[in-house]
Design a protein around this motif. Structure first.
Motif, mmCIF file in Angstrom:
data_model
loop_
_atom_site.group_PDB
_atom_site.id
_atom_site.type_symbol
_atom_site.label_atom_id
_atom_site.label_comp_id
_atom_site.label_asym_id
_atom_site.label_seq_id
_atom_site.Cartn_x
_atom_site.Cartn_y
_atom_site.Cartn_z
ATOM 1 N N VAL A 192 62.746 43.441 14.652
ATOM 2 C CA VAL A 192 61.739 43.555 15.713
ATOM 3 C C VAL A 192 61.384 45.024 15.940
ATOM 4 C CG1 VAL A 192 62.278 41.432 16.972
ATOM 5 C CG2 VAL A 192 63.617 43.497 17.395
ATOM 6 N N TRP A 193 60.255 45.256 16.633
ATOM 7 C CA TRP A 193 59.827 46.606 17.011
ATOM 8 C C TRP A 193 59.352 46.569 18.465
ATOM 9 C CZ3 TRP A 193 58.661 43.990 12.603
ATOM 10 C CH2 TRP A 193 57.476 43.252 12.579
ATOM 11 N N PRO A 194 60.285 46.604 19.424
ATOM 12 C CA PRO A 194 59.952 46.395 20.839
ATOM 13 C C PRO A 194 59.581 47.674 21.586
ATOM 14 C CG PRO A 194 62.304 46.560 20.603
ATOM 15 C CD PRO A 194 61.722 46.754 19.226
ATOM 16 N N SER A 195 59.019 47.467 22.778
ATOM 17 C CA SER A 195 58.819 48.532 23.759
ATOM 18 C C SER A 195 59.432 48.041 25.067
ATOM 19 C CB SER A 195 57.336 48.852 23.940
ATOM 20 O OG SER A 195 56.632 47.715 24.395
ATOM 21 N N SER A 196 59.341 48.849 26.119
ATOM 22 C CA SER A 196 59.974 48.490 27.395
ATOM 23 C C SER A 196 59.486 47.151 27.938
ATOM 24 C CB SER A 196 59.716 49.592 28.425
ATOM 25 O OG SER A 196 60.365 50.787 28.053
ATOM 26 N N SER A 197 58.193 46.849 27.749
ATOM 27 C CA SER A 197 57.634 45.602 28.283
ATOM 28 C C SER A 197 58.151 44.358 27.564
ATOM 29 C CB SER A 197 56.104 45.645 28.198
ATOM 30 O OG SER A 197 55.683 45.779 26.854
ATOM 31 N N ASP A 198 58.808 44.556 26.410
ATOM 32 C CA ASP A 198 59.278 43.419 25.618
ATOM 33 C C ASP A 198 60.749 43.076 25.854
ATOM 34 O OD1 ASP A 198 56.830 43.092 24.186
ATOM 35 O OD2 ASP A 198 57.369 44.801 22.929
ATOM 36 N N VAL A 199 61.450 43.895 26.618
ATOM 37 C CA VAL A 199 62.913 43.772 26.675
ATOM 38 C C VAL A 199 63.356 42.400 27.147
ATOM 39 C CG1 VAL A 199 65.011 44.638 27.781
ATOM 40 C CG2 VAL A 199 63.282 46.241 26.935
ATOM 41 N N ALA A 200 62.820 41.909 28.246
ATOM 42 C CA ALA A 200 63.257 40.613 28.794
ATOM 43 C C ALA A 200 63.021 39.484 27.799
ATOM 44 C CB ALA A 200 62.526 40.337 30.107
#
Length: 473
Positions: free
Chosen positions: A285-293
């Motif tokens: 995956v390649w997440p950002s802060s908005s994707d954490v949950a």
């Protein structure tokens, strides 16, 4: 001669095509022995502007059919075009009669088949092709594809030339390859038909903005092992819409699901909506802060042993990374940290210090750590444009004579010292792989005493290290 003929012939197996050309032009014996290597080396025959198609066809048809036996792979770029009918006919003859031609790549399929009907007919009649990649697929390309005689094992389709109103359904187009197909990669398509199954497909890659229902994927590809699902332009859904799709797919898997997946990759929002519940060996995956949950939910439902995570330093904090890793019992971690446009030396040092604290809480056995740093545009003092052999424009850039402080700091890091400290922090670590700016890739195995203290290190060769990376991630 200094070397005998056997040695000279053996050398050809390890020489690239550009170097082999002058080698085989030294005498008739080497020329005759070198032709098979010229045609079947690991790089395809690329029909770019520097290749004279007429001369190539004349050469390969010159000793019909012996030279055709060595042709394995051909690639046609976007700008490929022919006008002379005799050259078109010769090229069609090459494609039709090459008995071991295995891979064909066409970057602008509609444009290619507009050159002449002979080319489409040649590909339809060929029986040896196993891998086919078509970009810019439209009606003419689909007509050829659906009537091909070759039992295709791997297909890549980009249907960006198909009208939006007539979205391409790959299930219908590839029906004749349902028993032979093993790998499928599609872009700009719409899965609709569920009457055809592909029981032997083990690798599927979907790049599209449309959501594919989970029950459809499981039914059409019942024995899938590797799934990549990404978007072309980004997915914009509010929380209520995303949750609705997520719950629908969760309920569908109560009736039908995959036993497990070896590899799962994708945009976090798409994976959350897809809601896979099967066990996954490796999650990428390649997440950002908005994707954490959402990513935490995906990790809890898939329980991956290995995680490959790529993120920008400014878009995911170490604490958020900690939350993600705590959500599953991960044993192998591949972390790529992009520090693009980060110029503060204090920021870099603080981030690395926080990573040290995170490492002390991990119980992983394998760590692949990669740090990427790019200078900002103002830090390049010149840009030269040139044309590559693939007819694409690229930029050749040279760095400033005075390096950026961040660059200097990262280049000054001693990889072995970093590895030693990391092994001290992570008490269970056995393999450590480091890819740092300005440093060669390094692969290490850590040996410990029965009490868990470090006794010694051993550095792998690149080949041995890469093999472990591929097996783990």
């Amino acid at each position: 001669m200094v070397l005998n003929w056997d040695v000279l012939f053996l050398i050809m197996e390890f020489v690239d095509r550009c170097s082999l050309l002058p080698y085989v032009q030294t005498c008739h014996t080497l020329y005759k022995a070198g032709v098979p290597h010229l045609l079947r080396v690991n790089t395809p025959i690329y029909f770019g502007k520097h290749l004279n198609v007429k001369s190539f066809c004349h050469f390969i048809l010159g000793e019909f059919p012996s030279r055709l036996r060595y042709l394995r792979e051909v690639e046609f770029p976007k700008k490929f075009w022919l006008r002379k009918k005799d050259t078109i006919s010769q090229l069609a003859e090459v494609l039709r009669n090459a008995p071991f031609l295995e891979k064909v790549t066409i970057s602008a399929a509609e444009r290619f088949f507009e050159i002449g009907p002979e080319l489409g007919a040649a590909l339809r009649e060929a029986t040896s092709i196993r891998e086919l990649s078509l970009d810019g697929v439209g009606d003419q390309a689909l007509s050829v594809l659906t009537r091909m005689r070759s039992p295709l094992n791997s297909v890549e389709l980009c249907a960006d030339a198909v009208p939006v109103a007539d979205c391409l359904d790959p299930n219908k187009v590839l029906a004749s390859f349902s028993s032979s197909l093993r790998q499928l990669k599609v872009r700009w398509v719409q899965f609709e038909n569920t009457s055809i199954q592909y029981p032997h497909v083990h690798t599927l890659s979907i790049e599209d903005d449309n959501f594919v229902p989970m029950d459809m994927l499981i039914h059409v590809f019942p024995n899938l092992q590797s799934l990549s699902i990404t978007t072309n332009t980004g997915v914009e859904l509010d929380e209520e819409e995303a949750l609705h799709i997520h719950n629908e797919n969760m309920r569908a898997q109560a009736r039908l699901s995959w036993p497990s997946l070896n590899y799962l990759e994708g945009d976090v929002m798409l994976l959350y909506c897809l809601a896979p519940t099967c066990k996954v060996r490796c999650l990428s995956v390649w997440p950002s802060s908005s994707d954490v949950a959402r990513l935490v939910q995906v990790c809890k439902s898939t329980r991956p042993e290995s995680i490959k995570i790529y993120f920008h330093m400014d878009k995911l904090s170490v604490e958020e990374l900690r939350m993600i890793l705590r959500s599953t019992d991960v044993k192998h971690l591949s972390a790529t940290i992009d520090a693009y446009d980060v110029n503060g030396l204090k920021d870099i040092r603080a981030y690395i210090h926080q990573l040290r604290d995170l490492f002390q809480t991990l119980t992983i056995t394998t760590l692949y750590f990669r740090f990427i740093w790019h200078p900002t545009p103002t830090e390049w003092f010149r840009t030269e444009h040139f044309e590559t052999e693939n007819d694409d424009e690229s930029s050749l850039v040279a760095p400033l004579r005075t390096p950026n402080p961040v660059q200097q700091y990262l280049h000054s890091l001693n990889v072995k010292t970093c590895m030693r400290k990391t092994a001290d922090y992570i008490k269970t670590l056995r393999y450590a792989f480091f890819d740092m700016p300005g440093k060669p890739m390094s692969y290490w195995e850590i040996f410990r005493t029965e009490e868990g203290t470090i006794s010694s290190f051993e550095q792998f060769s690149n080949e041995a290290g890469e093999q472990i990376v591929q097996e783990t991630f």
